[in-house]
Write an enzyme that holds these catalytic residues in place. Structure first.
Site, PDB file in Angstrom:
ATOM      1  N   ASP A 190       0.217  -7.125   1.067  1.00  0.00           N
ATOM      2  CA  ASP A 190      -0.373  -6.293   0.010  1.00  0.00           C
ATOM      3  C   ASP A 190       0.694  -5.878  -1.010  1.00  0.00           C
ATOM      4  OD1 ASP A 190       0.937  -4.474   1.628  1.00  0.00           O
ATOM      5  OD2 ASP A 190      -0.761  -3.111   1.873  1.00  0.00           O
ATOM      6  N   SER A 191       1.940  -6.310  -0.785  1.00  0.00           N
ATOM      7  CA  SER A 191       2.993  -6.157  -1.800  1.00  0.00           C
ATOM      8  C   SER A 191       2.606  -6.885  -3.079  1.00  0.00           C
ATOM      9  CB  SER A 191       4.332  -6.686  -1.272  1.00  0.00           C
ATOM     10  OG  SER A 191       4.195  -8.021  -0.819  1.00  0.00           O
ATOM     11  N   ASP A 199      -2.660  -9.494   5.065  1.00  0.00           N
ATOM     12  CA  ASP A 199      -2.402  -8.064   5.231  1.00  0.00           C
ATOM     13  C   ASP A 199      -3.682  -7.276   4.987  1.00  0.00           C
ATOM     14  OD1 ASP A 199      -0.388  -6.313   5.787  1.00  0.00           O
ATOM     15  OD2 ASP A 199       0.562  -6.420   3.814  1.00  0.00           O
ATOM     16  N   LYS A 239      -2.664  -8.473   9.504  1.00  0.00           N
ATOM     17  CA  LYS A 239      -1.572  -7.537   9.814  1.00  0.00           C
ATOM     18  C   LYS A 239      -2.034  -6.124   9.478  1.00  0.00           C
ATOM     19  CE  LYS A 239       2.346  -7.166   7.193  1.00  0.00           C
ATOM     20  NZ  LYS A 239       2.247  -5.778   6.706  1.00  0.00           N
ATOM     21  N   GLU A 255      -0.642  -1.902   9.482  1.00  0.00           N
ATOM     22  CA  GLU A 255       0.502  -0.998   9.603  1.00  0.00           C
ATOM     23  C   GLU A 255       0.196   0.119  10.596  1.00  0.00           C
ATOM     24  OE1 GLU A 255       1.878   0.479   5.812  1.00  0.00           O
ATOM     25  OE2 GLU A 255       2.018  -1.531   4.951  1.00  0.00           O
ATOM     26  N   GLU A 315       9.992  -2.837   9.726  1.00  0.00           N
ATOM     27  CA  GLU A 315      10.547  -2.695   8.374  1.00  0.00           C
ATOM     28  C   GLU A 315      11.410  -1.438   8.246  1.00  0.00           C
ATOM     29  OE1 GLU A 315       7.672  -3.059   5.208  1.00  0.00           O
ATOM     30  OE2 GLU A 315       9.157  -2.562   3.666  1.00  0.00           O
TER      31      GLU A 315
HETATM   32  O1  KIV Z   1       3.104  -6.505   1.979  1.00  0.00           O
HETATM   33  C1  KIV Z   1       4.111  -7.116   2.364  1.00  0.00           C
HETATM   34  O2  KIV Z   1       4.654  -7.990   1.678  1.00  0.00           O
HETATM   35  C2  KIV Z   1       4.650  -6.772   3.670  1.00  0.00           C
HETATM   36  C3  KIV Z   1       6.056  -7.159   3.940  1.00  0.00           C
HETATM   37  C4  KIV Z   1       6.938  -6.141   3.328  1.00  0.00           C
HETATM   38  C5  KIV Z   1       6.306  -7.365   5.374  1.00  0.00           C
HETATM   39  O3  KIV Z   1       3.999  -6.137   4.445  1.00  0.00           O
END
Ligand code: KIV
Length: 262
Positions: A43-44, A82, A111, A113, A180
């Site tokens: 989600d970056s 994500d 994924k 968090e 992280e």
């Molecule tokens: O969103 C993302 O790119 C991530 C990485 C920082 C692992 O979760």
């Protein structure tokens, strides 16, 4: 490269460090697939692709769109999508949204968090056929509630709670964990405390693999560069100077030449 599976990812622990890179589109996914064991549609993308100041406004629709784009470029690479902020607040919501991702994209896993506090959600997803990668330590989706990006594991209490988080996520059924922004010695200890691979970002060299955000790693993201990022290319300068050359040549009519003309 042969496509990895949940099993080969698990078995890689203690053998070869895993190479994970984020990807947001087909064009770059195709370029990364040769070397990446795993592509993460992080989600970056809300920051480096959509230009927002953090990841929190990323939507499930956005993640699904980009996951499909990445899958088109890298059909034979293990793909993680994500789950964005607010899409896994409880077991029911998490399962509904993860099923949507699985039904509308070819993602191999999702994924989420969170540590011990999210273990019941991870267990619910895993027992319903969703492969889950955990994400512990510095949680970008907590940036507003924590008032910034804070490195974790600096105290004995922090260290113990990271180990607890990793063990809880492993016990819940996750096949790997991203860690992280954690002190290297603590991250190494966390990796040793579980049997599944622990993939680091800003977590030193004692873990089971590394992940970097592609636009940081290739030097395209200019807003800020975290200490843990190594720039393998000065992408921004290369693009800017190429675009300047194009602009100059258009203005001076040096481009197009005979060879570019029908
Ligand atoms: O969103 C993302 O790119 C991530 C990485 C920082 C692992 O979760």
């Amino acid at each position: 490269m042969k496509k990895m599976t949940i099993n080969s990812i698990k078995k890689s622990k203690g053998v070869t460090p895993l190479v994970m890179i984020t990807a947001y589109d087909a064009l770059f996914a195709r370029l990364f697939q040769e070397e990446a064991d795993v592509l993460l549609v992080g989600d970056s993308l809300n920051m480096s692709f959509a230009g927002k100041s953090d990841t929190l406004s990323a939507t499930l629709e956005q993640m699904i769109y980009h996951t499909n784009a990445v899958a088109m470029g890298a059909k034979e690479t293990f793909l993680i999508c994500d789950m964005p902020f607010g899409t896994y607040v409880n077991k029911k919501e998490a399962l509904k949204n993860a099923i949507k991702v699985f039904q509308e994209t070819p993602a191999d896993a999702i994924k989420i968090e969170g540590g011990e506090d999210k273990a019941d959600i991870v267990a619910h997803l895993c027992s319903n056929g969703i492969a889950v990668c955990g994400h512990i330590g510095l949680l970008p989706q907590a940036v507003r509630s924590e008032g910034g990006y804070k490195v974790k594991g600096r105290s004995d209490e922090g260290r113990a709670s990271l180990i607890k988080d990793a063990k809880a996520i492993e016990k819940a059924g996750a096949f790997c964990i991203v860690i992280e922004g954690v002190k290297a010695d603590v991250a190494a200890e966390v990796a040793k405390s579980v049997l599944i691979p622990v993939i680091g970002i800003g977590a030193g060299n004692g873990v089971d693999g590394q992940v970097l955000v592609w636009s940081d790693m290739l030097g395209f993201f200019e807003e800020f560069t975290p200490k843990f990022v190594k720039k393998y290319l000065d992408g921004a300068s290369l693009v800017k100077s190429a675009v300047k050359k194009y602009s100059d040549e258009v203005k001076t009519r040096e481009f197009p030449q005979e060879i570019h003309t029908y």
